[in-house]
Design a protein around this motif. Structure first.
Motif, PDB file in Angstrom:
ATOM      1  N   THR A 557     -13.792  44.440   4.633  1.00  0.00           N
ATOM      2  CA  THR A 557     -13.359  45.787   4.231  1.00  0.00           C
ATOM      3  C   THR A 557     -12.892  45.850   2.780  1.00  0.00           C
ATOM      4  O   THR A 557     -12.397  46.882   2.344  1.00  0.00           O
ATOM      5  N   LYS A 558     -13.055  44.763   2.045  1.00  0.00           N
ATOM      6  CA  LYS A 558     -12.712  44.769   0.628  1.00  0.00           C
ATOM      7  C   LYS A 558     -13.993  44.928  -0.193  1.00  0.00           C
ATOM      8  O   LYS A 558     -14.810  44.000  -0.234  1.00  0.00           O
ATOM      9  N   PRO A 559     -14.191  46.062  -0.842  1.00  0.00           N
ATOM     10  CA  PRO A 559     -15.439  46.301  -1.587  1.00  0.00           C
ATOM     11  C   PRO A 559     -15.747  45.235  -2.628  1.00  0.00           C
ATOM     12  O   PRO A 559     -16.909  44.856  -2.797  1.00  0.00           O
ATOM     13  N   LEU A 560     -14.737  44.745  -3.339  1.00  0.00           N
ATOM     14  CA  LEU A 560     -14.987  43.722  -4.360  1.00  0.00           C
ATOM     15  C   LEU A 560     -15.501  42.447  -3.709  1.00  0.00           C
ATOM     16  O   LEU A 560     -16.465  41.834  -4.200  1.00  0.00           O
ATOM     17  N   ASP A 561     -14.885  42.063  -2.600  1.00  0.00           N
ATOM     18  CA  ASP A 561     -15.316  40.876  -1.859  1.00  0.00           C
ATOM     19  C   ASP A 561     -16.746  41.060  -1.358  1.00  0.00           C
ATOM     20  O   ASP A 561     -17.596  40.175  -1.490  1.00  0.00           O
ATOM     21  N   ILE A 562     -17.031  42.227  -0.794  1.00  0.00           N
ATOM     22  CA  ILE A 562     -18.386  42.522  -0.305  1.00  0.00           C
ATOM     23  C   ILE A 562     -19.384  42.447  -1.449  1.00  0.00           C
ATOM     24  O   ILE A 562     -20.464  41.856  -1.323  1.00  0.00           O
ATOM     25  N   ASP A 563     -19.025  43.042  -2.580  1.00  0.00           N
ATOM     26  CA  ASP A 563     -19.936  43.078  -3.729  1.00  0.00           C
ATOM     27  C   ASP A 563     -20.250  41.671  -4.225  1.00  0.00           C
ATOM     28  O   ASP A 563     -21.408  41.346  -4.526  1.00  0.00           O
ATOM     29  N   GLN A 564     -19.239  40.829  -4.306  1.00  0.00           N
ATOM     30  CA  GLN A 564     -19.459  39.457  -4.767  1.00  0.00           C
ATOM     31  C   GLN A 564     -20.384  38.702  -3.808  1.00  0.00           C
ATOM     32  O   GLN A 564     -21.265  37.953  -4.236  1.00  0.00           O
ATOM     33  N   ARG A 565     -20.186  38.920  -2.519  1.00  0.00           N
ATOM     34  CA  ARG A 565     -21.011  38.238  -1.522  1.00  0.00           C
ATOM     35  C   ARG A 565     -22.447  38.773  -1.528  1.00  0.00           C
ATOM     36  O   ARG A 565     -23.417  38.003  -1.403  1.00  0.00           O
ATOM     37  N   VAL A 566     -22.585  40.090  -1.645  1.00  0.00           N
ATOM     38  CA  VAL A 566     -23.934  40.681  -1.678  1.00  0.00           C
ATOM     39  C   VAL A 566     -24.715  40.137  -2.870  1.00  0.00           C
ATOM     40  O   VAL A 566     -25.891  39.766  -2.740  1.00  0.00           O
ATOM     41  N   ASN A 567     -24.087  40.088  -4.028  1.00  0.00           N
ATOM     42  CA  ASN A 567     -24.768  39.560  -5.210  1.00  0.00           C
ATOM     43  C   ASN A 567     -25.116  38.086  -5.036  1.00  0.00           C
ATOM     44  O   ASN A 567     -26.166  37.624  -5.501  1.00  0.00           O
ATOM     45  N   ALA A 568     -24.235  37.349  -4.352  1.00  0.00           N
ATOM     46  CA  ALA A 568     -24.503  35.931  -4.103  1.00  0.00           C
ATOM     47  C   ALA A 568     -25.682  35.763  -3.150  1.00  0.00           C
ATOM     48  O   ALA A 568     -26.570  34.930  -3.373  1.00  0.00           O
ATOM     49  N   VAL A 569     -25.714  36.554  -2.085  1.00  0.00           N
ATOM     50  CA  VAL A 569     -26.815  36.471  -1.117  1.00  0.00           C
ATOM     51  C   VAL A 569     -28.122  36.928  -1.762  1.00  0.00           C
ATOM     52  O   VAL A 569     -29.189  36.355  -1.514  1.00  0.00           O
ATOM     53  N   GLN A 570     -28.040  37.960  -2.615  1.00  0.00           N
ATOM     54  CA  GLN A 570     -29.240  38.416  -3.321  1.00  0.00           C
ATOM     55  C   GLN A 570     -29.804  37.295  -4.190  1.00  0.00           C
ATOM     56  O   GLN A 570     -31.025  37.064  -4.216  1.00  0.00           O
ATOM     57  N   ALA A 571     -28.937  36.569  -4.878  1.00  0.00           N
ATOM     58  CA  ALA A 571     -29.383  35.438  -5.693  1.00  0.00           C
ATOM     59  C   ALA A 571     -29.948  34.331  -4.803  1.00  0.00           C
ATOM     60  O   ALA A 571     -30.953  33.688  -5.148  1.00  0.00           O
ATOM     61  N   PHE A 572     -29.321  34.131  -3.638  1.00  0.00           N
ATOM     62  CA  PHE A 572     -29.781  33.108  -2.695  1.00  0.00           C
ATOM     63  C   PHE A 572     -31.211  33.401  -2.220  1.00  0.00           C
ATOM     64  O   PHE A 572     -32.022  32.489  -2.065  1.00  0.00           O
TER      65      PHE A 572
END
Length: 694
Positions: A557-572
């Motif tokens: 539920t933390k947008p910053l945390d979600i954003d960091q993870r989404v960008n990481a998964v996108q790079a993955f």
């Protein structure tokens, strides 16, 4: 097959300037698609649009479409005829439908590649261009995106504006068609003032040249716009500054003139004491003037207007424009001077008379809630809440100023200047305008923490309040712009790097609405709605729904945390090992979902008897030590890249090891190993979600 150029011109009274580009594009697209559907070929189609005409020029349009052979298949022969060769009811129906003689049915049997069937083959003549023009034009005009049509005179015809003439030329031939009770011919019309007479269009290809050279009309919208741009830029430079060309204003001015002539005027420097945005708004909205700034970006006491006439005495035109703009600017100056006499603080009481929403109270009530919420958010960000509370308290006071009542686009901007006039702190003054940032997709964000806090609080108050009274956006209906507000909330948090929890923010926002009873369903609905906007935002930026769902599976539920993870998964997902590891995780999820009994909490190394499971266990332990500090520091992309090194060991494990061994101890130990594998990736996201559903 011979081909000729085709000109279609619809002459009208002045068309709505803000709709001209849309109308022209739709008219051209419709003519083009209809010609293509009739298999009438052409090399190019060009649109023309001025205040008094919509036109298209179709280059090298073939005179007729090629003939086509069509096949109509009927029932199989074994169904069409009985054992004695007589037609059945199915064959009789086919004959009747296609107007065939029943006695001739045996002559209409063909093989479709699988079996013999009844088949009627016939040659259909291609459409003739001249014969279908009336139909094409009527269809194109009827399908234009016109919000409100009008009738004129005694005619029952309806269009966006009265149609005055029609010109249809095919090659050098004038085509006579009756459209909207008017008969088309070979005549166009020139400029309303420079050439107010009929112009004979000798050929379709000469249309643009004749209008320009004889009629004083630049028919091509893009050429006319570029001409205006160049003239305005040159005049700005001649004044010693730079003309600011707003794209929307340029479009509108282009749609207002047929023969553009840019002229420069001036106004008294005393008006420069007024907020420049108010002067610019007045010049742009009311007079369609371009403003000029100096090398420091400050407004100069000049304007550039674009006349629709080449006057023999241009100075008189300039004088007239200067006389017109003076009272407009005087009004702005009067409003500003009058408003400055009453502080934003003293205007707050007037907000009690303005209803925000019937069930949510007045604008005054809203400022009270936003102030309380701003104080709470400031606490979460470990900053002094005083400025945020002060800014939130005053944030809507400019709504009752004369300036905003006259120029609604000054909302927030006026508040900034009045807060400065009142002696408020600079960040408080800036927040008067920054509360509305971002105003649209891609807009800038607040530059101050105070502005960010108030912008967040204002949006969250609106979203939670409107949801609480049941006015959830549906389809295209979103009267309170909650979608835009939600995207704003997400951008304010993620792009500013604030570690804020949406769940907590929503609870705080709902708590400020004293007339609303908080409940888990409301809380969950608002949270899901905002997070869904996050998903849409990623898709707009080229990040797939699967990537978002992989992260969303963790119910964060933390947008910053979600954003960091989404960008990481996108790079993955760009790594060569990604697809195989995602598939392996999907397999692991399926295996663990079907597992019975309790899976051990840890792996027993003494039960690892296969080389592949020993290797995987060793690599998992090594990766655990490597990625744990990375994940703790939110270095998710780096951690996933490290875990990508497990691919070979994971593949070997599934190739050589039987997970569901007969021995329960071995089976449970291998399930524990897979749980450890899954758990490492789940620290970031459920990458099994990256496998597209079949």
């Amino acid at each position: 097959m011979s081909a000729r150029d085709l000109l279609i011109e619809i002459g009208t009274e002045e068309l709505p300037p803000k709709a001209l580009k849309t109308l022209s594009a739709a008219f051209t697209a419709s003519i083009s698609s209809q010609l293509i559907s009739k298999e009438l070929t052409f090399t190019e189609i060009k649109s023309f649009a001025t205040p008094r005409r919509l036109a298209v020029l179709v280059s090298k349009l073939t005179e007729r479409a090629p003939d086509r052979e069509i096949e109509v298949w009927g029932p199989p022969a074994k169904v069409a005829f009985d054992t004695e060769g007589k037609p059945t009811n199915a064959a009789i129906a086919f004959a009747k439908k296609n107007q065939l003689n029943i006695d001739e049915l045996q002559n209409h049997i063909a093989n479709d590649g699988k079996q013999d069937k009844l088949c009627l083959r016939s040659l259909v003549s291609g459409a003739e261009s001249k014969a279908v023009l009336g139909e094409l034009i009527n269809n194109a005009l009827a399908s234009l995106p016109i919000a409100k049509r009008m009738r004129w005179g005694a005619s029952r015809a309806e269009f966006v504006r009265p149609i005055q003439w029609l010109c249809i030329i095919y090659g050098e031939e004038a085509i006579a068609e009756t459209i909207f009770d008017l008969r088309s011919d070979k005549f166009s019309r020139g400029h309303r003032f420079h050439c107010n007479e009929n112009l004979t269009i000798s050929s379709a290809g000469s249309y643009e040249t004749i209008l320009r050279e004889q009629g004083k009309v630049i028919a091509d919208y893009e050429i006319r716009q570029q001409d205006i741009r160049q003239q305005v830029i040159a005049l700005g430079e001649s004044l010693g500054g730079t003309a600011v060309i707003d794209p929307a204003l340029l479009d509108e001015v282009t749609a207002l003139v047929e023969w553009p002539v840019a002229l420069a005027g001036s106004f008294e420097e005393r008006f420069l004491k007024v907020p420049p945005e108010a002067l610019i708004s007045s010049m742009k909205e009311h007079q369609k003037y371009f403003h000029v700034v100096d090398s420091n970006g400050k407004l100069m006491p000049n304007f550039i207007t674009v006349a629709n006439i080449e006057s023999r005495e241009p100075q008189k035109v300039i004088d007239g424009n200067e006389r017109v703009i003076r009272p407009r600017l005087s009004d702005a100056a009067f409003f500003f001077e009058t408003d400055c006499k009453v502080s934003l603080e003293n205007r707050r009481e007037k907000l009690r008379t303005i209803v925000f929403q019937a069930k949510l109270g007045t604008i005054f009530d809203k400022t009270e809630r936003v102030a309380a919420l701003s104080q709470a958010i400031a606490g979460l960000l470990n900053t002094d809440p005083a400025s945020a509370v002060r800014a939130a308290t005053l944030c809507k006071s400019d709504l009752v100023t004369e300036m905003v009542l006259e120029f609604d686009d000054m909302q927030g901007i006026a508040g900034y200047y009045y807060a400065q006039n009142d002696g408020e702190a600079e960040d408080v003054a800036l927040a008067m305008n920054e509360q509305y940032m971002p105003r649209f997709a891609g807009d800038v964000l607040p530059t101050t923490l105070t502005g960010t806090i108030v912008a967040l609080a204002d949006r969250l108050d609106t979203i939670c309040g409107i949801f609480a009274i049941g006015q959830i956006p549906t389809g295209s209906k979103d009267p309170f712009a909650l979608r835009r507000a939600s995207l704003g909330v997400l951008r304010l948090i993620t792009e500013n790097g604030h570690d804020l929890d949406l769940q907590q923010l929503i609870a705080l926002a709902i708590a400020q609405h004293k007339s609303i009873s908080a409940n888990d369903q409301l809380h969950e609905t608002v949270l899901n709605y905002i997070l869904e906007r996050l998903k849409a935002g990623y898709e707009d930026n080229g990040i797939s729904a699967e990537v978002f769902m992989a992260v969303n599976a963790k119910a964060l539920t933390k947008p910053l945390d979600i954003d960091q993870r989404v960008n990481a998964v996108q790079a993955f997902t760009k790594l060569p090992e990604a697809a195989a590891l995602a598939a392996a995780n999907k397999r692991v999820s399926n295996i663990l979902a079907k597992a019975e009994g309790t899976i051990p909490a840890s792996v027993n190394s003494t039960l690892l008897i296969e080389a592949a499971e020993q290797t995987l266990a060793q690599q998992l332990n090594a990766q655990q030590a490597i990625v744990t500090p990375m994940f703790a520091a939110a270095r998710f992309e780096e951690g996933l890249k490290s875990l990508a090194g497990l691919q070979s060991a994971v593949d070997d494990f599934f190739d050589t090891v039987m997970v569901n061994a007969d021995d329960p101890a071995l089976r449970n130990n291998r399930l524990a190993l897979l749980t450890q594998l899954q758990g490492l990736f789940l620290e970031v996201a459920d990458i099994s979600q990256l496998v597209a559903a079949k």
